[in-house]
Scaffold this motif. Structure first.
Motif, PDB file in Angstrom:
ATOM      1  N   SER A  71       0.933  -1.341  -0.022  1.00 25.03           N
ATOM      2  CA  SER A  71      -0.028   0.051  -0.241  1.00 25.03           C
ATOM      3  C   SER A  71       1.027   1.404  -0.039  1.00 25.03           C
ATOM      4  CB  SER A  71      -0.766   0.087   1.124  1.00 25.03           C
ATOM      5  OG  SER A  71      -1.500  -1.228   1.376  1.00 25.03           O
ATOM      6  N   THR A  72       0.525   2.294  -0.781  1.00 25.47           N
ATOM      7  CA  THR A  72       1.230   3.559  -0.804  1.00 25.47           C
ATOM      8  C   THR A  72       1.489   4.180   0.511  1.00 25.47           C
ATOM      9  OG1 THR A  72      -0.708   4.969  -1.550  1.00 25.47           O
ATOM     10  CG2 THR A  72       0.876   4.077  -3.235  1.00 25.47           C
ATOM     11  N   ARG A 101      -0.730   0.674  -5.378  1.00 19.03           N
ATOM     12  CA  ARG A 101      -2.202   0.465  -4.485  1.00 19.03           C
ATOM     13  C   ARG A 101      -2.243  -1.045  -3.932  1.00 19.03           C
ATOM     14  NH1 ARG A 101      -6.351   4.686  -6.133  1.00 19.03           N
ATOM     15  NH2 ARG A 101      -6.755   4.236  -3.968  1.00 19.03           N
TER      16      ARG A 101
END
Length: 155
Positions: A71-72, A101
């Motif tokens: 996840s960013t 993402r």
């Protein structure tokens, strides 16, 4: 879409700042019927001495470093980890971080474009594809995330 997002953001800012009142002058105690009484803390025990233990991380060369994805929102954590594993500062470590993402990172793991993920739990579609492929993985939860809103007592 931008209008809806900006409108939502404006409402959120108004809600979060609605409880903010004027600040008291420095050194002056707050007065009034809504101000809680300060409890007596003279009998509270002292905090124990904090002993810092160094964090030990495995060392890798840049070539040996596992391909990380996730996840960013977890990219700063990954940069700190890579910094420790390579023995470089975090700015240098960011060269090795390219997070997608959450869902895309799971597909990168499934299709052998990543070795390890730091991400929130995948969606049902990701788990269905995993089942179809017969892909085995080990998940290790290490944190819980949540939205926390802090407002004053009168809000």
């Amino acid at each position: 879409m931008k209008r809806v997002f900006c409108g939502f953001l404006a409402v959120l800012v108004m809600v979060l700042t609605a409880g903010c009142g004027p600040a008291e002058a420095p050194g002056e105690p707050a007065v009034g019927p809504d101000v809680p009484e300060v409890p007596d803390v003279s009998d509270v025990p002292e905090a124990p001495e904090v002993v810092e233990k160094p964090i030990v991380a495995p060392r890798f060369s840049a070539e040996e470093l596992p391909r990380m994805d996730g996840s960013t929102s977890t990219a700063p954590l990954a940069a700190a980890m890579v910094s420790m594993m390579l023995g470089v500062d975090e700015a240098e470590a960011e060269r090795y971080i390219s997070f997608n993402r959450t869902t895309n990172s799971y597909y990168n793991l499934l299709y052998d474009n990543a070795d390890i993920l730091i991400a929130s739990e995948g969606n049902a579609e990701v788990y269905a594809v995993r089942e179809e492929m017969g892909f085995e993985w080990e998940q290790t939860p290490f944190a819980i995330d949540a939205f926390v809103f802090v407002v004053n007592e009168g809000n």
